[in-house]
Design a protein around this motif. Structure first.
Motif, PDB file in Angstrom:
ATOM      1  N   THR A 148      87.221 -16.000  47.053  1.00 43.07           N
ATOM      2  CA  THR A 148      86.703 -16.778  46.337  1.00 43.07           C
ATOM      3  C   THR A 148      87.120 -15.935  44.771  1.00 43.07           C
ATOM      4  N   ALA A 149      86.739 -14.735  44.655  1.00 39.21           N
ATOM      5  CA  ALA A 149      86.740 -14.151  43.490  1.00 39.21           C
ATOM      6  C   ALA A 149      88.113 -13.906  43.059  1.00 39.21           C
ATOM      7  N   VAL A 150      89.145 -13.400  43.775  1.00 34.47           N
ATOM      8  CA  VAL A 150      90.358 -13.298  43.596  1.00 34.47           C
ATOM      9  C   VAL A 150      91.250 -14.606  43.192  1.00 34.47           C
ATOM     10  N   GLY A 151      90.749 -15.908  43.891  1.00 40.36           N
ATOM     11  CA  GLY A 151      91.301 -17.102  43.430  1.00 40.36           C
ATOM     12  C   GLY A 151      90.765 -17.538  42.134  1.00 40.36           C
ATOM     13  N   LEU A 152      89.257 -17.204  41.796  1.00 46.49           N
ATOM     14  CA  LEU A 152      88.934 -17.340  40.564  1.00 46.49           C
ATOM     15  C   LEU A 152      89.592 -16.706  39.266  1.00 46.49           C
ATOM     16  N   TYR A 153      90.061 -15.364  39.753  1.00 51.28           N
ATOM     17  CA  TYR A 153      90.513 -14.338  38.595  1.00 51.28           C
ATOM     18  C   TYR A 153      91.698 -14.937  38.384  1.00 51.28           C
ATOM     19  N   PHE A 154      92.535 -15.264  39.402  1.00 52.26           N
ATOM     20  CA  PHE A 154      94.086 -15.782  38.805  1.00 52.26           C
ATOM     21  C   PHE A 154      94.124 -17.228  38.354  1.00 52.26           C
ATOM     22  N   PHE A 155      93.013 -17.813  38.800  1.00 53.33           N
ATOM     23  CA  PHE A 155      92.848 -19.127  38.058  1.00 53.33           C
ATOM     24  C   PHE A 155      92.488 -18.984  36.761  1.00 53.33           C
ATOM     25  N   PHE A 156      91.618 -18.126  36.366  1.00 52.85           N
ATOM     26  CA  PHE A 156      91.307 -17.897  35.005  1.00 52.85           C
ATOM     27  C   PHE A 156      92.482 -17.299  34.301  1.00 52.85           C
ATOM     28  N   THR A 157      93.029 -16.345  34.615  1.00 56.40           N
ATOM     29  CA  THR A 157      94.109 -15.552  33.826  1.00 56.40           C
ATOM     30  C   THR A 157      95.391 -16.297  33.975  1.00 56.40           C
ATOM     31  N   VAL A 158      95.906 -16.866  34.993  1.00 59.16           N
ATOM     32  CA  VAL A 158      97.243 -17.497  35.163  1.00 59.16           C
ATOM     33  C   VAL A 158      97.175 -18.986  34.376  1.00 59.16           C
ATOM     34  N   PHE A 159      96.047 -19.736  34.894  1.00 59.23           N
ATOM     35  CA  PHE A 159      96.314 -21.206  34.418  1.00 59.23           C
ATOM     36  C   PHE A 159      95.328 -21.300  33.087  1.00 59.23           C
ATOM     37  N   PHE A 160      94.091 -20.977  33.234  1.00 59.07           N
ATOM     38  CA  PHE A 160      93.253 -21.079  32.062  1.00 59.07           C
ATOM     39  C   PHE A 160      93.657 -20.291  30.790  1.00 59.07           C
ATOM     40  N   TRP A 161      93.659 -19.225  30.995  1.00 59.35           N
ATOM     41  CA  TRP A 161      94.254 -18.461  29.630  1.00 59.35           C
ATOM     42  C   TRP A 161      95.805 -18.495  29.472  1.00 59.35           C
ATOM     43  N   GLY A 162      96.565 -18.137  30.403  1.00 60.36           N
ATOM     44  CA  GLY A 162      97.959 -18.170  30.283  1.00 60.36           C
ATOM     45  C   GLY A 162      98.544 -19.312  30.180  1.00 60.36           C
ATOM     46  N   THR A 163      98.087 -20.532  30.482  1.00 64.02           N
ATOM     47  CA  THR A 163      98.844 -21.719  30.313  1.00 64.02           C
ATOM     48  C   THR A 163      97.949 -22.741  29.554  1.00 64.02           C
TER      49      THR A 163
END
Length: 497
Positions: A98-113
Motif C-alpha cells: 500500500t505504501a509503495v503504491g501510494l508513494y508512486f501515485f503521489f510522485t509520478v501521477f499527482f506530482w509529476g503529471t
C-alpha cells in the motif's frame, strides 16, 4: 503578468512540506498508516493504539529528520531495514505494498503529471517519463525513491510491529531502544566520515577591498537563469550569452552554496553569507525573513533602489523587496511574461539594481529531466529573451554606465532536476559579467563562490557591504583603470569608457 497572489504564496509554502524530503517522510508515514487503518476507526481503543504506534517510531522520525542521506549515502539506508528484518522478522506485506503504491501515485501521477499539468502545462502523459526520473533522482526531496523507500518501509514496519506485539508491555521495548541507539550511532558515524562534500565556508567578512560611497556604475542588472546546468549551457546554442561572456569576464569555477535550494541560494547570493548566518536552510522556511542585511538594505543606506523580480518562494526571504510573478503559467510562455514584467518595473521604478529570475529552464529540468532536448531548448529560449531585454534597455537609454551579470543560482542533477546536495551538475554554475567597467575576454579559473555577488553589487553601486557579507568582491573582473584603491584614504576613483 500577474503577481503571485496571497493564496499562491501560502500554497507554495504548503507544497514545500510535501516537496522537501525532511517533512515529507513523517507526513507520508502517518498518512499511509491512517489510510491503511481506516477500516479500524470504529474499533474500541484504535486511536490510543494508533498514537502509541506513532510514539514508538518517533525517535526514528527524529533521526531521519536530523540526518540527511543524499547522493550515495541513501544506499546505507537499507542496512537498518535489513537489521529490523533480522531482529524481528515481522512484515505486513499488505501495508508495505500500500505504501509503495501510494508513494508512486503521489510522485509520478499527482506530482509529476497532474500537478505539473495544472501549473505549467506539462502533458498528461508526463508519467511515462517521470517514473524514471523519480528512480534516478539523488537529492533529498520527496521525489527521491531510493531514499524515501527504505525510510518509510522501516518506519511503517516498526509501527505495525509495535501494534501487533504490544511492545509497551514486554521486553521488546528494550530491544527497540537498543535498535534506535544503533541507528543513531550508525547515522552519526556515516555523516562524520562520509558527508564531506560541502563547500568550504569563507571564514572572514568581505575585506579584499574597501567599501566607499563612490559608485563605479549607475545601474547593475542581474539575470538569474534558475537551474541552468553548466555543461548543458555549454552544449546549447546561445549566441548572445556567448557574446557577453567572451567580451566580458567569465568565472569558470563559480560554486553555488549548500544546500543548493533556490531560496537558500538567492538568500546567500544577495546577503553574501551562508545559511547558518542568514537563517534560510531550505525552500521550506519555518521562520520568514533573513536574519542579516541584504544588498537591498545596503542600497537603501545610500538612497538607491533595488528590485528582485521572482517567484513567490523568495518572499519568504526578502519580503517586500520582491516583485513577485505567478508561477502558475504554461512553461512555454512564463519567461516571456517575466521579461515583459521586468520592462514594466524598469519603466515604473527605474531601480539602480534589478535582479530578474527566469524559471522555465529550472521547471523543465524538474518536470522533464535535464538530459533531454527540452532542457537545452529552454536555455536557448532564455538566451533570446536576455538579448531582447538587453537591447530594450539600450534602446531606452538605461545602459549608459552599467554592469550586466548573467548566472544560475544552482545547477541540476539527473532525475527530476534535483538540486540541493551538490550531485554532479549542481555545484558549478555559469557566471559572467559584462559592461564598460568589466574586463573584456577574461576567464577567471580560480574557484569562487556565489556569496561574492552581494558585496560585488554593493561595490559597483557605491553602497556599503551587507553587514554579514563574507564573499570577496569579484575585483578580477573590474578594469584596472576603473579599480584604483587607496588603502590609506579608503577611497576609490571611478571612471567609465
Amino acid at each position: 503578468m500577474k503577481k503571485a497572489s496571497s493564496f499562491e504564496k501560502a500554497a507554495a509554502r504548503c507544497w514545500n512540506l510535501l516537496n522537501e524530503g525532511k517533512p515529507f517522510t513523517p507526513i507520508f508515514t502517518v498518512g499511509t498508516m491512517a489510510i491503511y487503518s481506516v477500516t479500524n476507526l470504529g474499533n474500541s481503543g484504535f486511536l490510543a493504539d494508533f498514537l502509541l504506534g506513532l510514539l514508538a517510531i518517533l525517535p526514528l522520525l527524529v533521526i531521519y529528520y536530523v540526518f540527511d542521506f543524499p547522493l550515495f549515502l541513501r544506499n546505507y539506508l537499507w542496512i537498518p531495514l535489513v537489521a529490523y528484518l533480522i531482529i524481528w522478522n515481522n512484515v505486513n506485506l499488505g501495508l508495505l505494498f500500500t505504501a509503495v503504491g501510494l508513494y508512486f501515485f503521489f510522485t509520478v501521477f499527482f506530482w509529476g503529471t497532474f500537478y505539473y499539468h495544472l501549473r505549467i502545462g506539462t502533458s498528461w502523459l508526463n508519467f511515462t517519463r517521470f517514473w524514471k526520473l523519480v528512480l534516478k533522482n539523488s537529492d533529498s526531496t520527496s521525489g527521491n525513491a531510493q531514499e524515501q523507500l527504505p525510510k518509510f518501509l522501516l518506519l511503517l514496519s516498526l509501527w505495525n510491529f509495535s501494534l501487533s506485539e504490544h511492545i509497551w508491555a514486554g521486553a521488546e521495548i528494550g530491544q527497540l531502544i537498543l535498535f534506535y541507539v544503533g541507528v543513531l550511532l550508525f547515522s552519526w558515524i556515516l555523516h562524520k566520515n562520509l558527508f564531506d562534500w560541502k563547500p568550504k565556508v569563507i571564514p572572514t567578512y568581505t575585506s579584499n577591498v574597501v567599501a566607499t560611497t563612490r559608485a563605479i556604475n549607475q545601474k547593475v542588472i542581474v539575470m538569474v537563469i534558475d537551474g541552468m546546468r553548466k555543461e548543458r549551457f555549454e552544449e546549447a546554442n546561445t549566441p548572445f550569452l556567448d557574446f557577453l561572456r567572451k567580451n566580458g569576464t567569465e568565472y569558470a569555477r563559480m560554486e553555488t552554496v549548500y544546500p543548493a535550494r533556490t531560496v537558500v541560494c538567492f538568500s546567500s547570493m544577495f546577503t553574501g553569507t551562508y545559511p547558518f548566518e542568514h537563517g534560510i536552510k531550505s525552500n521550506m522556511v519555518w521562520k520568514l525573513g533573513i536574519k542579516v542585511e541584504s544588498v537591498f538594505d545596503s542600497l537603501r543606506k545610500v538612497s538607491k533602489k533595488g528590485s528582485l523580480l521572482a517567484v513567490a518562494h523568495l518572499v519568504d526571504s526578502f519580503g517586500s523587496d520582491v516583485d513577485t510573478f505567478t508561477a502558475v503559467m504554461h512553461n512555454d510562455v512564463v519567461d516571456r511574461k517575466i521579461i515583459e514584467r521586468a520592462k514594466l518595473i524598469m519603466e515604473e521604478k527605474n531601480p539602480d539594481l534589478q535582479i530578474v529570475q527566469l524559471i522555465s529552464t529550472d521547471q523543465t529540468g524538474h518536470s522533464r529531466g535535464v538530459l533531454y532536448d527540452e532542457y537545452i531548448q529552454k536555455i536557448e529560449e532564455a538566451d533570446a529573451l536576455v538579448k531582447e531585454y538587453f537591447d530594450w534597455l539600450k534602446e531606452k537609454g538605461m545602459l549608459e554606465n552599467y554592469t550586466f551579470i548573467v548566472c544560475a543560482d544552482h545547477g541540476q542533477a539527473d532525475g527530476i532536476g534535483g538540486h540541493g546536495h551538490l550531485d554532479e551538475g549542481e555545484r558549478f554554475v555559469p557566471f559572467f559579467m559584462y559592461g564598460q567597467a568589466i574586463e573584456s575576454g577574461k576567464v577567471v579559473e580560480e574557484k569562487h563562490s556565489l556569496v561574492s555577488l552581494a558585496s560585488t553589487i554593493s561595490y559597483l553601486l557605491g553602497a556599503p557591504f551587507p553587514n554579514k557579507a563574507r564573499g570577496p568582491v569579484l575585483n578580477e573582473a573590474i578594469r584596472k583603470e576603473v579599480l584604483i584603491n587607496d588603502a590609506a584614504k579608503g577611497d576609490r576613483i571611478s571612471s567609465s569608457s
